[in-house]
Scaffold this motif. Structure first.
Motif, PDB file in Angstrom:
ATOM      1  N   MET A 525      48.048 -44.149 -37.417  1.00  0.00           N
ATOM      2  CA  MET A 525      48.420 -43.981 -36.014  1.00  0.00           C
ATOM      3  C   MET A 525      47.698 -45.035 -35.170  1.00  0.00           C
ATOM      4  N   ARG A 549      53.148 -44.356 -34.836  1.00  0.00           N
ATOM      5  CA  ARG A 549      52.802 -43.819 -36.152  1.00  0.00           C
ATOM      6  C   ARG A 549      53.412 -44.694 -37.246  1.00  0.00           C
ATOM      7  N   CYS A 562      57.059 -38.660 -41.651  1.00  0.00           N
ATOM      8  CA  CYS A 562      56.529 -39.166 -40.391  1.00  0.00           C
ATOM      9  C   CYS A 562      56.934 -38.187 -39.310  1.00  0.00           C
TER      10      CYS A 562
END
Length: 752
Positions: A525, A549, A562
């Protein structure tokens, strides 16, 4: 001449010298027809038989019965009153006795090998009364052996082996014959061995029949099998002895005494360039006259090779040349390398002075084939901004014919991969464009297949996947109403090595990567502080943090794991909203202060007794925040009591472009009007670059000393119960309203 009986008795006397011959009358001289010795009669003091054992030659060939011997007892007076009886092995059939004289005869030809000894019993009876004159006595008739059996071997043919190149005297095998004749009597069973066939290669031990090598350097590759005839002869090998023979088949076993050799020391191999890696393109063979594991070979390329390798076929003992790296006719057509062959197993006795390996040269020629087009990349990953309009440029794919003639190529999209017909491609140059507008909210990825085909040979085609990714853009809104539309400027706080921002000058901006190779292991991140400024005066700005991300994708670019969206969150509010919230909090705090002052007139102490945080964090969000991770986006230290506040506290979510010293004045401790105090604090915070807008408020809930307002509470202290003025809010209300108008700069009738 001495009679057979006398000879027999003489033999008996020699065999048993301690036993006197038992005769009732007469003596030995009478028995042999000789006069008495000195006129005396030799008499036995003890009765007994005159025999113990008789001997008889086997294989009697006469016509009459064969005489064995004579029985006689000292009870026999010669007057015919004595009768001899014979019992036992063969009595009455094979052996007969004369009852009166005691003579014994054999009625048949006897074979010692069938039965070597017979045991019989003799009795002497009174003929008249049948009374026993002598007790039953046992005697033997032993058959004397003659040489009537030849030596015999257990088998007619034996098989044996011996390693080639063995030294002279190496034992090969032992053959033994047997003879049925008596081993303890004479030479009838004494054997002597000799070799009748097989010289000069082999010899045999005359006593035990052991066969040995007699010639050095016998080579299996010259002659492998030998037939050896062995004879065994009795009578110690003398004339007249009997003999027997057997055959021994001897094989020379192989040893690794011969190296491998190439019959041809140059080989040529031809193959096509399309041969797959690991495919065989040819075989070469070396010869080894040895057999079995002694003939096993292994091949290798001298010095190794980056394109070819050679392995050994264990069944055929051939060297198989295989492709190690893809061939390309256009790059290289001819190769040449040297191959070595050697035995896998070596015999230390034969490697000295002998080169047990050989070499050959291999030349490989590569032939051209018509190959399909080759794309410059595989796969293609193209990024396109979301909301791209129809007819917009997406990207370019490029393929070429790898053959030498470089035939032209045309492009097409496999419509099975673009069912919605969102894209088109120029068949000549491979340019991909949109047929419809692209919406990231509908699909973040579009995976299509582009086909390249040779124009002159449509069978030569190649497909390549093209992954089209829609890039998200960011935008901002301003609740103010400028005279001439909104105009926002986007920038990124500080220098970021991973991302950059591009202002599109249409109140939107693009976030782009500055590098490739992002890894979730390194960082999953990233936090990007984005500064948004307007173009009105005074210039107002806000900082939002964009969370990026790193997602895990498969080989086709499809996201596997994700968060579904990249969500920005805000770490600040507009200045107007903060001021409005601040005024409301100040009014509430002043009421609390005044109320406490009425209850504690004689005690002047800070409203906040302890240094713990007593604060209200009033935050208003007009966009989605980042959850718990948003705690670094604002600083609530401003809400602390001035006495416990860290004077050097800076913002932790961004790196300020300039560091300003923190300035704060001490609370007013003399008789200063509350309005001037509040107004001074507002101006101080307006001029402080490190002050809000944050999602936090500064608390000014500190009661100054000597306030002219004195107590504003509608309640009297416990000591003063007089009438009170409950309309104090109406007195102070216009002042606070005017103060808010001064700070916000808006008309009095406007709602705050």
């Amino acid at each position: 001449m001495i009679s057979n009986q006398a000879l027999l008795l003489l033999m008996l006397s020699n065999l048993w010298p301690s036993t006197a011959l038992p005769f009732m009358s007469g003596n030995i001289g009478n028995l042999f027809g000789m006069p008495e010795s000195d006129g005396k009669v030799l008499q036995r003091s003890k009765r007994g038989w005159m025999w113990n054992q008789f001997f008889l030659l086997e294989e009697y060939t006469g016509n009459d019965h064969q005489y064995v011997g004579k029985l006689h007892s000292n009870m026999d007076k010669g007057d015919g009153t004595v009768k001899y009886i014979l019992t036992g092995d063969g009595a009455g059939t094979l052996f007969l006795i004369d009852e009166k004289s005691g003579d014994i005869h054999a009625t048949k030809r006897l074979d010692r090998e069938e039965k070597a000894m017979y045991t019989l019993h003799a009795k002497v009876l009174d003929r008249n009364t049948n009374a026993e004159l002598e007790p039953d006595t046992e005697f033997n008739i032993k058959i004397h052996d003659i040489n009537d059996n030849e030596p015999k071997f257990a088998r007619e043919i034996y098989f044996a082996s011996v390693p080639e190149m063995s030294e002279v005297g190496t034992s090969v095998a032992t053959v033994t014959a047997t003879d049925a004749d008596d081993q303890t009597y004479g030479n009838s069973a004494k054997l002597v061995y000799s070799i009748l066939q097989g010289q000069p290669y082999f010899s045999v031990d005359s006593e035990n029949g052991t066969i040995k090598t007699a010639l050095p350097g016998m080579d299996r590759e010259v002659k492998e099998n030998y037939q050896v005839v062995i004879q065994a002869k009795d009578m110690a090998g003398q004339m007249g002895g009997l003999s027997g023979t057997t055959t021994v088949s001897i094989t020379l076993s192989d040893v690794n005494d011969s190296p491998p050799r190439f019959a041809n020391h140059s080989f040529r191999v031809t193959t096509v360039e399309s041969t797959e890696i690991g495919g065989a393109i040819g075989r070469i063979k070396a010869d080894d006259p040895d057999i079995g594991h002694n003939a096993e070979m292994e091949y290798s390329i001298v010095g190794g090779h980056d394109t070819f390798n050679i392995i050994t076929d264990q069944t055929t003992q051939e060297g198989v040349i295989i492709i190690k790296k893809a061939l390309d006719y256009e790059s290289k057509k001819d190769y040449e390398f040297r191959v070595e062959v050697r035995n896998t197993y070596l015999d230390a006795r034969f490697i000295h002075g002998v080169q047990f390996k050989d070499y050959a040269t291999v030349k490989v020629t590569v032939e051209d084939v018509d190959e399909p087009p080759v794309f410059t990349r595989n796969p293609y990953i193209i990024e396109v901004h979301e909301d791209t309009a129809a007819g917009s440029f997406v990207g370019v794919v490029l393929a070429r014919d790898p053959d030498a003639d470089n035939k032209p190529v045309k492009y097409s999209i496999d419509r099975h991969t673009d069912l919605e017909r969102l894209f088109s491609i120029d068949s000549t140059n491979g340019t991909i464009t949109t047929l419809k507008a692209l919406d990231r909210e509908m699909s973040k990825w579009h995976n299509i297949s582009v086909v390249a085909t040779e124009i002159n040979n449509p069978r030569q085609t190649t497909r390549v996947p093209v992954f089209i990714k829609l890039i998200q853009t960011i935008s901002a809104v301003d609740t103010d109403e400028p005279l001439v539309g909104h105009k926002f400027v986007f920038s990124m706080s500080g220098t970021n090595p991973n991302f950059t921002i591009v202002d599109k000058e249409d109140n939107t901006a693009n976030i782009l990567t500055r590098r490739g190779g992002f890894s979730r292991r390194e960082m999953s991140m990233y936090f990007l502080p984005v500064v948004i400024s307007d173009n009105d005066y005074p210039i107002q700005s806000s900082t939002s943090t964009l969370i990026v991300r790193v997602c895990a994708c498969d080989s086709r670019g499809n996201m596997q794991s994700c968060s579904p969206e990249v969500l920005p969150f805000s770490d600040g509010l507009t200045t107007g909203a903060l001021v409005a919230i601040l005024l409301c909090v100040i009014i509430l705090l002043m009421i609390v202060v005044l109320f406490a002052a009425l209850r504690r007139q004689r005690k002047k102490e800070p409203l906040i007794i302890s240094k713990e945080d007593v604060r209200d964090n009033v935050v208003s969000y007009n966009d989605e925040g980042g959850g718990e991770e948003d705690t670094q986006a604002f600083d609530i230290g401003t809400l602390r009591n001035p006495e416990v506040m860290d004077a050097n506290k800076l913002r932790r979510d961004i790196i300020p472009e300039m560091l300003f010293p923190f300035r704060r004045t001490s609370p007013i401790k003399d008789n200063t009007d509350v309005r001037d105090f509040i107004n001074g604090r507002l101006q101080e915070n307006d001029s402080d670059p490190t002050a809000p807008p944050y999602d936090s408020l500064a608390t000014y809930a500190y009661e100054g000393s000597g306030s002219l307002a004195e107590s504003l509470s509608s309640l009297e202290s416990a000591a003063n119960e007089g009438d009170q003025d409950y309309d104090y809010l109406s007195n102070w209300g216009p002042q606070f309203k005017k103060l808010a108008e001064m700070y916000i700069g808006r008309s009095p009738d406007r709602e705050t």
